[in-house]
Design a protein around this motif. Structure first.
Motif, mmCIF file in Angstrom:
data_model
loop_
_atom_site.group_PDB
_atom_site.id
_atom_site.type_symbol
_atom_site.label_atom_id
_atom_site.label_comp_id
_atom_site.label_asym_id
_atom_site.label_seq_id
_atom_site.Cartn_x
_atom_site.Cartn_y
_atom_site.Cartn_z
ATOM 1 N N ARG A 65 23.049 -16.388 -32.058
ATOM 2 C CA ARG A 65 22.916 -16.838 -33.446
ATOM 3 C C ARG A 65 24.290 -17.149 -34.030
ATOM 4 N NH1 ARG A 65 18.954 -16.499 -36.800
ATOM 5 N NH2 ARG A 65 17.590 -15.264 -35.471
ATOM 6 N N GLU A 89 16.968 -20.986 -41.465
ATOM 7 C CA GLU A 89 17.588 -19.696 -41.760
ATOM 8 C C GLU A 89 19.028 -19.884 -42.229
ATOM 9 O OE1 GLU A 89 16.295 -16.265 -38.952
ATOM 10 O OE2 GLU A 89 16.475 -18.046 -37.713
ATOM 11 N N PHE A 91 21.549 -18.204 -41.251
ATOM 12 C CA PHE A 91 22.348 -18.208 -40.011
ATOM 13 C C PHE A 91 21.393 -18.567 -38.875
ATOM 14 C CE2 PHE A 91 24.360 -15.267 -42.947
ATOM 15 C CZ PHE A 91 25.680 -15.685 -42.918
ATOM 16 N N ASN A 228 21.077 -12.039 -42.615
ATOM 17 C CA ASN A 228 20.388 -13.324 -42.439
ATOM 18 C C ASN A 228 19.094 -13.320 -43.249
ATOM 19 O OD1 ASN A 228 19.905 -15.858 -41.391
ATOM 20 N ND2 ASN A 228 18.899 -15.090 -39.541
#
Ligand code: NA7
Length: 545
Positions: A65, A89, A91, A228
């Motif tokens: 990620r 999202e 991140f 996140n």
């Protein structure tokens, strides 16, 4: 409809003469290709992987990620795509990123100029013809006037020097070359070696399904919460409105992140207020807690220790067993002197019954065995072994190609005591070779696409200028290279980072001489140096017809 990978792979892997060969079809290589096409040059990209994406092609491990906010990481140039692409999202994870880069490759029909599964092994500069002969896997030989390496700063895998991997009877994977098929951990005994940013991401995910997970940790890291969250359509619409000012703004930050060092000196703030500020930062997403903290945390050991003590308290609050917490709190390096891993419930993972932490400081690994790993304290069995031991950073990908410049000098010989470059983009004695994302430059560092954006344009403009003016050879001046190399060390010398054991100094590779590999100056300062040279008829380079 886009070309299939197989068609592209065979499109022109065998021979050919080009104005430019780009090595690598990752985030930088893809953009470099687009920019050079605009100059009307013939370009071939040689890529070792089976498709585009670089880092996001190779690092498919569970939990992979971003640590930069997604909307700051995308390409800034394509207004149409910016208008239509909704990030899911704050991140993004690896699958979403790879979807995005595939969309870019399809939209701009990039694959027609890329040879996949074409790892470059050797290249020689021809002093009479002023061009490069490039040898790739399976006997492929091509010629180009210029070569631009876009091989990435974290792409050459580092395998620990532990004997017996071939005897291990289970399944093993390096995180940086993860299989395309899903790896199922259900009911399995798993070992992870390494607790860097990658290890921290993969450990957290694997623990959720493995029967038992053993983590081998050599050195703990100052990990911080990523925080996140999903992005709603409304938020995306709001973010999109900022694009016209966001991307220019990011070019003014030190490393292309949305976070900027706080100009306040920590000791100018009363202690209570300081600690309240640290609490606030800790509640914020991403690198607010690292890049966005008071500026002196990076340079003043006492200021840093107070902040480190705050982060340590947070770690201890989250880990139930104080003895495990002792192992997880870093003691060998100050906060932020290595790139800080971002995590989601990493420390809580060690509260699970199926997770065990083994400190290699107390119990070093001796060998791999048929059933697992033997440490000084005995054998740990595993069905799946995950090697999360990082990369030979900055110079590894280049040093693994046999690059021969003037008089047969190899780049590896030239860099045997550490890299020497001019602005990170050229090396004296290696004419017509440009480096995009290697040592001592800014391209590929920090928030990588932002840091590469201007250098990629600068290289494209330079190569376009050389071609348009019939320049046969361009080479960095040894004096300019010397001055730049000294400047790189001068800038880095002010940071506490020099005291850490870090891949930024090549410390993670046994036998490698300690040498600073990154560039610690700011992004605007770096871009200005490039622009100043260009404005002064490319000062520091010798151009010959
Ligand atoms: P890193 O940050 O280099 O981490 C590698 C990890 O592997 C780290 O914990 C190392 O311990 C460990 N390691 C390396 N060699 C060994 C051996 N021989 N035995 C045991 N453990 C070992 O790489 P990552 O892939 O996690 O992250 C790289 C970057 O990718 C990261 O900064 C982000 O920007 C994205 P050590 O600390 O060296 O003792």
């Amino acid at each position: 409809m886009s070309q299939t990978i197989e068609q592209a792979a065979t499109a022109d892997a065998d021979g050919g003469t080009y104005d430019v060969i780009i090595i690598g079809a990752g985030v930088s290589g893809m953009r470099q290709l687009m920019l050079l096409r605009e100059k009307g040059l013939s370009v071939r990209v040689l890529e070792g992987g089976g498709d585009i994406g670089g880092t996001w092609y190779w690092n498919r491990y569970p939990g992979a990620r971003l640590d930069s906010e997604t909307y700051t990481y995308q390409y800034a140039f394509d207004e149409e795509l910016l208008a239509e692409w909704d990030w899911k999202e704050l991140f993004a994870g690896q699958p979403e990123l790879l979807d995005y880069f595939n969309r870019v490759a399809d939209k701009h029909d990039l694959r027609r100029d890329i040879s996949f599964n074409t790892t470059v092994e050797k290249m020689e500069f021809n002093e009479e013809a002023n061009n490069w002969t490039v040898h790739a896997r399976d006997g492929v030989v091509l010629t180009a006037k210029y070569v631009i390496s876009a091989t990435g700063v974290l792409s050459a895998l580092n395998f620990p020097d532990i004997p017996g991997l071939d005897t291990f009877e289970g399944e093993w994977h390096h995180t940086g070359a993860w299989p395309h098929e899903e790896v199922d951990f259900t009911g399995k005994k798993v070992i992870v070696i390494g607790t860097g940013a990658t290890g921290i991401q993969v450990i957290t995910e694997v623990a959720k399904t493995a029967d038992h997970l053993t983590v081998f940790q050599r050195t703990p890291n100052w990990a911080i919460p990523l925080r996140n969250r999903p992005l709603s359509a409304e938020e995306m619409a709001e973010i999109r409105k900022t694009y016209p000012t966001l991307f220019p703004h990011l070019q003014t930050t030190s490393s292309g992140f949305i976070h900027q060092a706080d100009p306040t000196t920590s000791t100018d703030v009363p202690r209570e207020e300081r600690l309240a500020h640290y609490e606030h930062l800790y509640s914020q997403p991403g690198f607010a807690k690292w890049v966005g903290v008071y500026h002196d945390i990076a340079t003043d050991a006492e200021a840093n220790k107070e902040y480190g003590a705050f982060i340590e308290r947070k770690i201890r609050e989250r880990v139930t067993d104080p003895k495990i917490a002792d192992l997880l709190v870093p003691t060998d390096h100050l906060f932020g002197t290595k790139r800080v891993p971002c995590e989601t419930n990493y420390f809580e993972t060690y509260n699970r019954d199926n997770v065990e932490l083994i400190s290699l400081k107390e119990s070093p690994i001796l060998e791999y065995t048929a059933k697992g790993v033997r440490t000084a304290d005995g054998e740990v069995e595993a069905d799946i072994l995950i090697i999360a031991t990082g990369f030979e950073a900055f110079t590894g990908a280049l040093n693994r190609i046999d690059i021969r410049g003037k008089g047969g000098l190899t780049l590896k010989e030239k860099w045997q005591y550490g890299p020497l470059t001019y602005m990170g983009v050229q090396v004296a004695d290696f004419p017509n070779l440009f480096i995009m994302g290697g040592p001592h430059g800014k391209g590929g560092h920090g928030n990588s696409p932002r840091c590469s954006e201007k250098p990629l344009e600068w290289v494209a403009d330079f190569v376009g200028y050389l071609a348009a003016n019939g320049i046969e050879r361009v080479e960095a001046d040894p004096e300019a290279e010397k001055e730049w190399s000294e400047w790189v060390y001068e800038v880095a010398s002010h940071l506490l980072q020099a005291g850490a054991n870090t891949y930024v100094y090549g410390d993670n590779i046994p036998g490698r001489p300690r040498a600073y590999l990154a560039y610690a100056g700011t992004l605007p300062d770096f871009v200005k140096k490039l622009d100043d040279s260009a404005a002064d008829d490319y000062a520091g380079f010798t151009l010959s017809k």
